[in-house]
Design a protein around this motif. Structure first.
Motif, PDB file in Angstrom:
ATOM      1  N   ARG A   1     -15.138   1.346  -7.033  1.00 19.77           N
ATOM      2  CA  ARG A   1     -15.849   2.458  -7.660  1.00 19.77           C
ATOM      3  C   ARG A   1     -15.896   3.665  -6.720  1.00 19.77           C
ATOM      4  O   ARG A   1     -15.399   3.641  -5.609  1.00 19.77           O
ATOM      5  N   ARG A   2     -16.511   4.729  -7.186  1.00 15.08           N
ATOM      6  CA  ARG A   2     -16.648   5.974  -6.415  1.00 15.08           C
ATOM      7  C   ARG A   2     -15.319   6.458  -5.829  1.00 15.08           C
ATOM      8  O   ARG A   2     -15.261   6.931  -4.689  1.00 15.08           O
ATOM      9  N   ARG A   3     -14.252   6.289  -6.592  1.00 17.62           N
ATOM     10  CA  ARG A   3     -12.918   6.717  -6.157  1.00 17.62           C
ATOM     11  C   ARG A   3     -12.490   6.057  -4.847  1.00 17.62           C
ATOM     12  O   ARG A   3     -11.789   6.648  -4.024  1.00 17.62           O
ATOM     13  N   GLU A   4     -12.923   4.810  -4.666  1.00 21.20           N
ATOM     14  CA  GLU A   4     -12.530   4.049  -3.486  1.00 21.20           C
ATOM     15  C   GLU A   4     -11.959   2.699  -3.919  1.00 21.20           C
ATOM     16  O   GLU A   4     -12.225   2.211  -5.012  1.00 21.20           O
ATOM     17  N   SER A   5     -11.191   2.120  -3.035  1.00 21.14           N
ATOM     18  CA  SER A   5     -10.621   0.796  -3.260  1.00 21.14           C
ATOM     19  C   SER A   5     -11.010  -0.122  -2.116  1.00 21.14           C
ATOM     20  O   SER A   5     -11.140   0.310  -0.969  1.00 21.14           O
ATOM     21  N   ALA A   6     -11.186  -1.400  -2.438  1.00 17.71           N
ATOM     22  CA  ALA A   6     -11.379  -2.426  -1.420  1.00 17.71           C
ATOM     23  C   ALA A   6     -10.019  -3.032  -1.120  1.00 17.71           C
ATOM     24  O   ALA A   6      -9.264  -3.381  -2.043  1.00 17.71           O
ATOM     25  N   VAL A   7      -9.692  -3.147   0.158  1.00 18.24           N
ATOM     26  CA  VAL A   7      -8.337  -3.539   0.567  1.00 18.24           C
ATOM     27  C   VAL A   7      -8.402  -4.647   1.618  1.00 18.24           C
ATOM     28  O   VAL A   7      -9.202  -4.577   2.565  1.00 18.24           O
ATOM     29  N   THR A   8      -7.558  -5.677   1.441  1.00 23.31           N
ATOM     30  CA  THR A   8      -7.409  -6.722   2.454  1.00 23.31           C
ATOM     31  C   THR A   8      -5.941  -7.071   2.584  1.00 23.31           C
ATOM     32  O   THR A   8      -5.231  -7.189   1.580  1.00 23.31           O
ATOM     33  N   ASP A   9      -5.481  -7.245   3.815  1.00 18.57           N
ATOM     34  CA  ASP A   9      -4.073  -7.555   4.081  1.00 18.57           C
ATOM     35  C   ASP A   9      -3.920  -9.016   4.509  1.00 18.57           C
ATOM     36  O   ASP A   9      -4.743  -9.547   5.268  1.00 18.57           O
ATOM     37  N   TYR A  10      -2.832  -9.640   4.023  1.00  9.65           N
ATOM     38  CA  TYR A  10      -2.575 -11.065   4.282  1.00  9.65           C
ATOM     39  C   TYR A  10      -1.142 -11.268   4.754  1.00  9.65           C
ATOM     40  O   TYR A  10      -0.265 -10.423   4.530  1.00  9.65           O
ATOM     41  N   ASP A  11      -0.916 -12.440   5.360  1.00  8.55           N
ATOM     42  CA  ASP A  11       0.429 -12.797   5.799  1.00  8.55           C
ATOM     43  C   ASP A  11       0.661 -14.286   5.565  1.00  8.55           C
ATOM     44  O   ASP A  11       0.676 -15.089   6.496  1.00  8.55           O
ATOM     45  N   GLY A  12       0.800 -14.664   4.315  1.00 12.60           N
ATOM     46  CA  GLY A  12       1.152 -16.030   3.961  1.00 12.60           C
ATOM     47  C   GLY A  12      -0.019 -17.005   3.961  1.00 12.60           C
ATOM     48  O   GLY A  12      -1.187 -16.618   4.069  1.00 12.60           O
ATOM     49  N   LEU A  13       0.328 -18.296   3.831  1.00 10.73           N
ATOM     50  CA  LEU A  13      -0.642 -19.383   3.877  1.00 10.73           C
ATOM     51  C   LEU A  13      -0.476 -20.149   5.185  1.00 10.73           C
ATOM     52  O   LEU A  13       0.638 -20.285   5.691  1.00 10.73           O
ATOM     53  N   ASP A  14      -1.586 -20.666   5.718  1.00 12.90           N
ATOM     54  CA  ASP A  14      -1.499 -21.444   6.946  1.00 12.90           C
ATOM     55  C   ASP A  14      -1.189 -22.912   6.621  1.00 12.90           C
ATOM     56  O   ASP A  14      -0.924 -23.273   5.468  1.00 12.90           O
TER      57      ASP A  14
ATOM     58  N   ASP B   1      -3.007 -25.380   6.301  1.00 16.85           N
ATOM     59  CA  ASP B   1      -3.959 -26.007   5.391  1.00 16.85           C
ATOM     60  C   ASP B   1      -3.889 -25.419   3.981  1.00 16.85           C
ATOM     61  O   ASP B   1      -4.679 -25.779   3.112  1.00 16.85           O
ATOM     62  N   GLY B   2      -2.957 -24.497   3.774  1.00 16.30           N
ATOM     63  CA  GLY B   2      -2.819 -23.887   2.463  1.00 16.30           C
ATOM     64  C   GLY B   2      -3.766 -22.740   2.203  1.00 16.30           C
ATOM     65  O   GLY B   2      -3.904 -22.295   1.061  1.00 16.30           O
ATOM     66  N   LEU B   3      -4.411 -22.228   3.247  1.00 14.47           N
ATOM     67  CA  LEU B   3      -5.365 -21.133   3.108  1.00 14.47           C
ATOM     68  C   LEU B   3      -4.724 -19.803   3.476  1.00 14.47           C
ATOM     69  O   LEU B   3      -3.889 -19.742   4.394  1.00 14.47           O
ATOM     70  N   PRO B   4      -5.100 -18.709   2.792  1.00 16.09           N
ATOM     71  CA  PRO B   4      -4.507 -17.398   3.085  1.00 16.09           C
ATOM     72  C   PRO B   4      -4.825 -16.946   4.507  1.00 16.09           C
ATOM     73  O   PRO B   4      -5.950 -17.113   4.987  1.00 16.09           O
ATOM     74  N   VAL B   5      -3.826 -16.358   5.146  1.00 21.05           N
ATOM     75  CA  VAL B   5      -4.003 -15.823   6.497  1.00 21.05           C
ATOM     76  C   VAL B   5      -4.408 -14.364   6.363  1.00 21.05           C
ATOM     77  O   VAL B   5      -3.591 -13.499   6.043  1.00 21.05           O
ATOM     78  N   ARG B   6      -5.683 -14.076   6.614  1.00 23.64           N
ATOM     79  CA  ARG B   6      -6.213 -12.720   6.505  1.00 23.64           C
ATOM     80  C   ARG B   6      -5.955 -11.988   7.823  1.00 23.64           C
ATOM     81  O   ARG B   6      -6.359 -12.445   8.888  1.00 23.64           O
ATOM     82  N   LEU B   7      -5.290 -10.835   7.752  1.00 24.69           N
ATOM     83  CA  LEU B   7      -4.952 -10.092   8.965  1.00 24.69           C
ATOM     84  C   LEU B   7      -6.122  -9.272   9.494  1.00 24.69           C
ATOM     85  O   LEU B   7      -6.161  -8.929  10.673  1.00 24.69           O
ATOM     86  N   ALA B   8      -7.053  -8.920   8.618  1.00 25.63           N
ATOM     87  CA  ALA B   8      -8.243  -8.161   9.010  1.00 25.63           C
ATOM     88  C   ALA B   8      -9.287  -8.342   7.923  1.00 25.63           C
ATOM     89  O   ALA B   8      -8.986  -8.817   6.825  1.00 25.63           O
ATOM     90  N   GLU B   9     -10.520  -7.977   8.225  1.00 25.59           N
ATOM     91  CA  GLU B   9     -11.580  -8.083   7.231  1.00 25.59           C
ATOM     92  C   GLU B   9     -11.392  -7.019   6.141  1.00 25.59           C
ATOM     93  O   GLU B   9     -10.767  -5.972   6.377  1.00 25.59           O
ATOM     94  N   PRO B  10     -11.907  -7.263   4.924  1.00 24.58           N
ATOM     95  CA  PRO B  10     -11.794  -6.267   3.847  1.00 24.58           C
ATOM     96  C   PRO B  10     -12.371  -4.923   4.281  1.00 24.58           C
ATOM     97  O   PRO B  10     -13.350  -4.858   5.030  1.00 24.58           O
ATOM     98  N   ARG B  11     -11.760  -3.849   3.773  1.00 24.58           N
ATOM     99  CA  ARG B  11     -12.184  -2.506   4.152  1.00 24.58           C
ATOM    100  C   ARG B  11     -12.142  -1.581   2.937  1.00 24.58           C
ATOM    101  O   ARG B  11     -11.491  -1.893   1.934  1.00 24.58           O
ATOM    102  N   LEU B  12     -12.835  -0.453   3.042  1.00 19.37           N
ATOM    103  CA  LEU B  12     -12.813   0.573   2.002  1.00 19.37           C
ATOM    104  C   LEU B  12     -11.777   1.638   2.342  1.00 19.37           C
ATOM    105  O   LEU B  12     -11.654   2.041   3.495  1.00 19.37           O
ATOM    106  N   GLU B  13     -11.044   2.085   1.320  1.00 17.77           N
ATOM    107  CA  GLU B  13     -10.092   3.173   1.473  1.00 17.77           C
ATOM    108  C   GLU B  13     -10.246   4.118   0.278  1.00 17.77           C
ATOM    109  O   GLU B  13     -10.618   3.674  -0.816  1.00 17.77           O
ATOM    110  N   PRO B  14      -9.980   5.421   0.442  1.00 19.12           N
ATOM    111  CA  PRO B  14      -9.956   6.316  -0.714  1.00 19.12           C
ATOM    112  C   PRO B  14      -8.947   5.796  -1.734  1.00 19.12           C
ATOM    113  O   PRO B  14      -7.863   5.336  -1.360  1.00 19.12           O
ATOM    114  N   ARG B  15      -9.311   5.845  -3.019  1.00 19.46           N
ATOM    115  CA  ARG B  15      -8.445   5.274  -4.051  1.00 19.46           C
ATOM    116  C   ARG B  15      -7.026   5.835  -3.999  1.00 19.46           C
ATOM    117  O   ARG B  15      -6.059   5.103  -4.194  1.00 19.46           O
TER     118      ARG B  15
END
Length: 206
Positions: free
Chosen positions: A118-131, A133-147
């Motif tokens: 909302r508010r012309r923003e997007s929530a963004v998270t970057d990943y690099d495959g599964l580890d 254990d089959g869990l997503p590898v998150r490269l950084a914590e979720p962040r806000l960016e202008p839409r």
């Protein structure tokens, strides 16, 4: 076996089992009626899966990122239901569910998950495959960016209108099987402060 709930975008509810996968799921991308839909969703998936509440081992809750109003409805519902059946809440980052579903369907390489904040923003998270254990590898914590200013991804950009509670529950089940709980903090990822904050109150002079 888990009940899974996510209201970070629309409303999604599912019953999942690590061996049986997604037993039942319902959802909508309606971002305005979380409170009206979530009770019916819980009743529906339990009935379709043929599962009694006492048979559940816990409740997976999508912790966002997401807008304040919608997100808190799902988290509150998950906590209330878990309390009622005497089972734990398993917090999961909502974007992890999107990433897991994409990789499980055959995706590979870098992935950027984007949802409307909302508010012309997007929530963004970057990943690099599964580890392992089959869990997503998150490269950084979720962040806000202008839409209109989300940085170009190094891999695939995935704009998600909904988050699958079924995938959310499977992430929780995989983490439990690997002995890696909790996989997320027990605090909602609002990414910004709510519009309304408690006032300091008025001093009463006698």
């Amino acid at each position: 076996m888990l009940l899974a709930i996510d209201t970070s975008t629309g409303t999604s509810v599912a019953v999942v089992d690590l061996d049986g996968g997604i037993l039942a799921e319902t959802g909508t991308n309606d971002t305005m009626r979380h409170a009206e839909l979530i009770g019916d969703g819980i009743r529906d998936v339990l009935a379709r899966a043929g599962v009694r509440p006492a048979e559940l081992s816990g409740v997976a809750a999508g912790m966002g990122p997401g807008p304040f109003t919608g997100l808190r409805v799902g988290i509150a519902a998950a906590r209330a239901f878990a309390l009622g059946i005497g089972r734990p809440v398993v917090p999961v980052v909502s974007h992890d569910a999107v990433a897991h579903a994409w990789y499980a369907a055959g995706g590979s390489g870098r992935l950027q998950v984007v949802t409307d904040a909302r508010r012309r923003e997007s929530a963004v998270t970057d990943y690099d495959g599964l580890d392992a254990d089959g869990l997503p590898v998150r490269l950084a914590e979720p962040r806000l960016e202008p839409r209109d200013g989300v940085p170009a991804p190094r891999g695939i950009r995935l704009d998600a209108e909904t988050v699958s509670a079924g995938s959310l529950g499977l992430v929780a089940e995989l983490a439990h099987a690997a002995g890696r709980l909790p996989v997320a903090a027990d605090e909602a990822l609002y990414l910004r402060a709510p519009d309304v904050t408690p006032s300091a109150g008025k001093r009463v002079l006698r």
